[in-house]
Enzyme design. Structure first.
Site, short mmCIF file in Angstrom:
data_model
loop_
_atom_site.label_atom_id
_atom_site.label_comp_id
_atom_site.label_asym_id
_atom_site.label_seq_id
_atom_site.Cartn_x
_atom_site.Cartn_y
_atom_site.Cartn_z
N CYS A 174 0.85 -1.22 -0.09
CA CYS A 174 -0.07 0.03 0.09
C CYS A 174 0.93 1.28 0.04
CB CYS A 174 -1.10 -0.05 1.06
SG CYS A 174 -2.25 -1.20 0.92
N GLY A 198 -6.38 5.74 -0.68
CA GLY A 198 -7.10 6.72 -1.54
C GLY A 198 -6.34 7.19 -2.44
N HIS A 222 -3.72 -5.48 0.40
CA HIS A 222 -3.30 -6.20 1.85
C HIS A 222 -3.51 -7.79 1.94
CE1 HIS A 222 -3.06 -2.63 4.32
NE2 HIS A 222 -4.03 -2.13 3.52
N GLU A 247 -2.17 -9.58 4.06
CA GLU A 247 -2.41 -10.05 5.47
C GLU A 247 -3.77 -10.29 5.66
OE1 GLU A 247 -3.13 -5.81 5.78
OE2 GLU A 247 -1.53 -7.17 4.63
#
Length: 367
Positions: free
Chosen positions: A257, A301, A343, A345
């Site tokens: 990210c 975002g 993500h 995880e």
């Protein structure tokens, strides 16, 4: 102040639009960028995810709180959203494994929340007009005052927030006798990322957002990790310098990210604020290397420029988001580095993306 579950409240958007609701608990006021998450479950993880710092979270699921909270289902040491907006709030819960109600959890963390909101209308509005700053408040007779205060809230574009959520001092996670050592830069790291690395026989030292290469390399790590986090990646110049130094030495590097965006910026690829972002646990991604699809958890975002990435001689696009074809993953040619914009995880697939942690460990083994 008197406790009142049904006190009237409003959502005032920065463009002047107003939505109505009712306070959950005490009266209050909270400011932030209003955005929405489409996940049917996982509200406790969402509320404690540092990537959501400074945001008013709209839950699109009609019922919030019905399975309570559990002390181990957190991604950090506290709630990170600035406020909660939902349709139906459950004051009671029915899950045996829960140890408290969501109402108790919100009160303990001093979070202002409102319910009885037409969230479908609000989300439709945000989809059309984009994420924007807003205020939620029980001060329904003080509109002009709220508008003045809202006008002073900084916009997310250009806002550095990693320093607000990062650890102040380095700390360790996992078994010190593990086979591998990983140095992780905390620009908003989720606990479950550390769990995933630790269960793959890694001992992690987590460093503050402004750590230098010299500080991190003193740990003598086998690999480096750049975490997720909130805000605009562009102001994080120290982190970009760190990534460049790791890459110049061709050391194993993995970014998720915000970490993914930092790696892109290091290569001169620009980032931009998305219209309303990706936030949910059902986002489809295609792995271009294998041709396989993945159901992913996403919360961002900002994104990296696709055209610049496609034209960069040193970068391969490895993953794309199938809804809007934004870049979801890259690898650096002739370098031991890759990153993703989602993500792994969180595992909503539930295991579609967990291979990325295995890939990082393999890169360490083969360095």
């Amino acid at each position: 102040m008197k406790y009142n579950k049904r006190q009237k409240a409003i959502i005032l958007l920065s463009d002047g639009t107003i939505f109505h609701g009712k306070a959950i608990g005490n009266s209050g006021t909270a400011f932030g960028e209003v955005c929405f998450n489409t996940g049917m479950t996982g509200y406790q993880e969402i509320f404690t995810d540092p990537s959501y710092y400074g945001q008013l979270m709209v839950a699109t699921n009609a019922h919030i709180g019905n399975y309570g909270t559990q002390k181990d289902e957190v991604e950090s040491d506290s709630i990170k959203i600035s406020g909660l907006i939902c349709k139906n709030f459950s004051y009671n819960y029915s899950r045996d494994a829960a140890d408290a109600s969501l109402e108790e959890f919100l009160k303990e963390n001093n979070l202002f929340a409102i319910s009885d909101v037409d969230t479908r209308a609000l989300v439709s509005y945000l989809r059309e007009h984009g994420a924007m700053n807003a205020v939620i408040s029980t001060e329904i007779d003080n509109l002009e005052g709220l508008k003045r205060q809202l006008a002073e809230v900084p916009k997310m574009d250009g806002l550095e927030l990693a320093s607000q959520v990062s650890t102040k001092e380095p700390y360790y996670y996992g078994d010190e006798n593990a086979t591998y050592k990983v140095a992780a830069l905390d620009v908003g790291i989720k606990t479950n990322i550390l769990r995933n690395l630790a269960k793959r026989d890694a001992y992690i030292k987590v460093f503050p957002y402004n750590a230098t290469f010299e500080e991190m390399s003193a740990f003598n790590p086998d690999g480096y990790f750049l975490s997720n986090g909130p805000g605009d990646p562009e102001p994080l110049k120290t982190a970009q310098t760190l990534a460049k130094e790791i890459l110049d030495r061709n050391l194993p590097l993995f970014g998720i990210c915000l970490g993914h965006q930092i790696i892109a910026l290091t290569h001169g690829i620009s980032t931009y604020k998305m219209h309303h972002g990706h936030r949910g646990i059902n986002h489809p991604v295609k792995n271009l290397l294998t041709g396989k699809g993945e159901i992913t958890s996403q919360n961002h975002g900002f994104a990296i420029n696709k055209e610049e990435t496609e034209n960069h001689p040193d970068i391969d696009i490895t993953h794309v988001h199938l809804n809007d074809h934004t870049v979801a993953g890259i690898r650096i040619k002739n370098k031991n580095c890759f990153s993703v914009q989602y993500h792994p995880e969180a595992s909503p697939g539930p295991h579609d993306s967990s291979y990325l942690f295995d890939q990082f460990i393999e890169n360490i083994k083969n360095k």
